[in-house]
Design a protein around this motif. Structure first.
Motif, PDB file in Angstrom:
ATOM      1  N   LEU A  94       0.838  -1.194   0.000  1.00 32.43           N
ATOM      2  CA  LEU A  94       0.000   0.000   0.000  1.00 32.43           C
ATOM      3  C   LEU A  94       0.875   1.247   0.000  1.00 32.43           C
ATOM      4  CD1 LEU A  94      -2.851   1.226   0.064  1.00 32.43           C
ATOM      5  CD2 LEU A  94      -2.713   1.148   2.566  1.00 32.43           C
ATOM      6  N   ALA A  95       1.963   1.215   0.735  1.00 33.94           N
ATOM      7  CA  ALA A  95       2.903   2.335   0.749  1.00 33.94           C
ATOM      8  C   ALA A  95       3.473   2.565  -0.648  1.00 33.94           C
ATOM      9  CB  ALA A  95       4.020   2.081   1.754  1.00 33.94           C
ATOM     10  N   SER A 117      -8.785  -1.672   8.525  1.00 33.23           N
ATOM     11  CA  SER A 117      -8.035  -1.448   7.294  1.00 33.23           C
ATOM     12  C   SER A 117      -7.478  -0.032   7.265  1.00 33.23           C
ATOM     13  CB  SER A 117      -8.945  -1.661   6.076  1.00 33.23           C
ATOM     14  OG  SER A 117      -9.993  -0.694   6.074  1.00 33.23           O
ATOM     15  N   GLU A 118      -6.558   0.181   6.333  1.00 38.56           N
ATOM     16  CA  GLU A 118      -6.037   1.509   6.024  1.00 38.56           C
ATOM     17  C   GLU A 118      -6.318   1.755   4.555  1.00 38.56           C
ATOM     18  OE1 GLU A 118      -2.205   2.219   8.788  1.00 38.56           O
ATOM     19  OE2 GLU A 118      -1.981   0.593   7.318  1.00 38.56           O
ATOM     20  N   ALA A 119      -6.800   2.955   4.209  1.00 35.84           N
ATOM     21  CA  ALA A 119      -7.293   3.181   2.863  1.00 35.84           C
ATOM     22  C   ALA A 119      -6.897   4.540   2.310  1.00 35.84           C
ATOM     23  CB  ALA A 119      -8.817   3.046   2.841  1.00 35.84           C
ATOM     24  N   LEU A 132      -7.752   2.319  -2.524  1.00 34.93           N
ATOM     25  CA  LEU A 132      -6.601   1.430  -2.427  1.00 34.93           C
ATOM     26  C   LEU A 132      -6.431   1.145  -0.938  1.00 34.93           C
ATOM     27  CD1 LEU A 132      -4.143   3.379  -4.769  1.00 34.93           C
ATOM     28  CD2 LEU A 132      -5.865   1.665  -5.412  1.00 34.93           C
ATOM     29  N   TYR A 133      -6.443  -0.123  -0.541  1.00 30.36           N
ATOM     30  CA  TYR A 133      -6.425  -0.400   0.894  1.00 30.36           C
ATOM     31  C   TYR A 133      -5.694  -1.693   1.218  1.00 30.36           C
ATOM     32  CZ  TYR A 133     -10.094  -4.001   0.591  1.00 30.36           C
ATOM     33  OH  TYR A 133     -10.808  -5.145   0.327  1.00 30.36           O
ATOM     34  N   ARG A 134      -5.401  -1.831   2.495  1.00 24.68           N
ATOM     35  CA  ARG A 134      -4.883  -3.096   3.016  1.00 24.68           C
ATOM     36  C   ARG A 134      -5.665  -3.401   4.283  1.00 24.68           C
ATOM     37  NH1 ARG A 134      -1.830  -4.001   8.132  1.00 24.68           N
ATOM     38  NH2 ARG A 134      -1.684  -1.928   9.003  1.00 24.68           N
TER      39      ARG A 134
END
Length: 167
Positions: A94-95, A117-119, A132-134
């Motif tokens: 994601l980074a 999650s992080e988005a 876009l996420y994880r």
């Protein structure tokens, strides 16, 4: 609507296989999805359609101009797809996606930590919403005392995320 699960729930292994997006300009869309995000072109049908993937799958995203060549995004206040969510396998991946967006000068609409999650939120060149996420490991998901999810929306620290980028 009841809080009870349906009597015959859908199979747990069911997944969303792919999304097909209407675009105005196929080359412009490929420039974003392949050139910026890094998807691989699997097949192209002239200027009408293309099928792209991550990792050699037949396609995760279909792009077509069948009903939309030269078209415009739908106006606000209409129904349709809110966004396509692209799941990355790790925080480092994601980074890397964030780094690619910054290098291409693509502006984010938002960046959120939802606990589960992080988005990153943005729009493609046709103004289709893209997330876009994880996902965090399920064991880290925030939960209420009764075990149900306790999702939230906090600001995502983009500088911290970029430090996780590999290579």
């Amino acid at each position: 609507m009841s809080d009870q699960p349906p009597p015959n729930p859908i199979a747990a292994g069911t997944r969303i296989g792919h999304v097909h997006l209407k675009v105005a300009d196929l080359d412009r869309a490929l420039g974003f999805y392949c050139g910026v995000l890094g998807f691989q072109l699997m097949q192209r049908l002239g200027d009408q359609a293309a099928f792209i993937s991550a990792g050699g799958y037949h396609h995760h995203i279909g792009l077509n101009t069948w009903e939309s060549k030269g078209g415009h995004p739908p106006p606000p206040g209409t129904t349709g797809l809110f966004h396509t969510a692209i799941l990355y396998p790790s925080r480092a991946a994601l980074a890397d996606a964030l780094y690619r967006l910054l290098q291409a000068g693509i502006q984010l609409d938002g960046a959120s930590d939802h606990g589960v999650s992080e988005a990153l939120y943005l729009h493609d060149p046709d103004h289709n919403g893209v997330e876009l996420y994880r996902d965090r490991p399920e064991a880290e998901w925030p939960r209420k005392p009764d075990g149900t999810l306790s999702m939230f929306t906090h600001r995502l620290d983009l500088d911290d995320l970029l430090r996780q980028r590999e290579g």
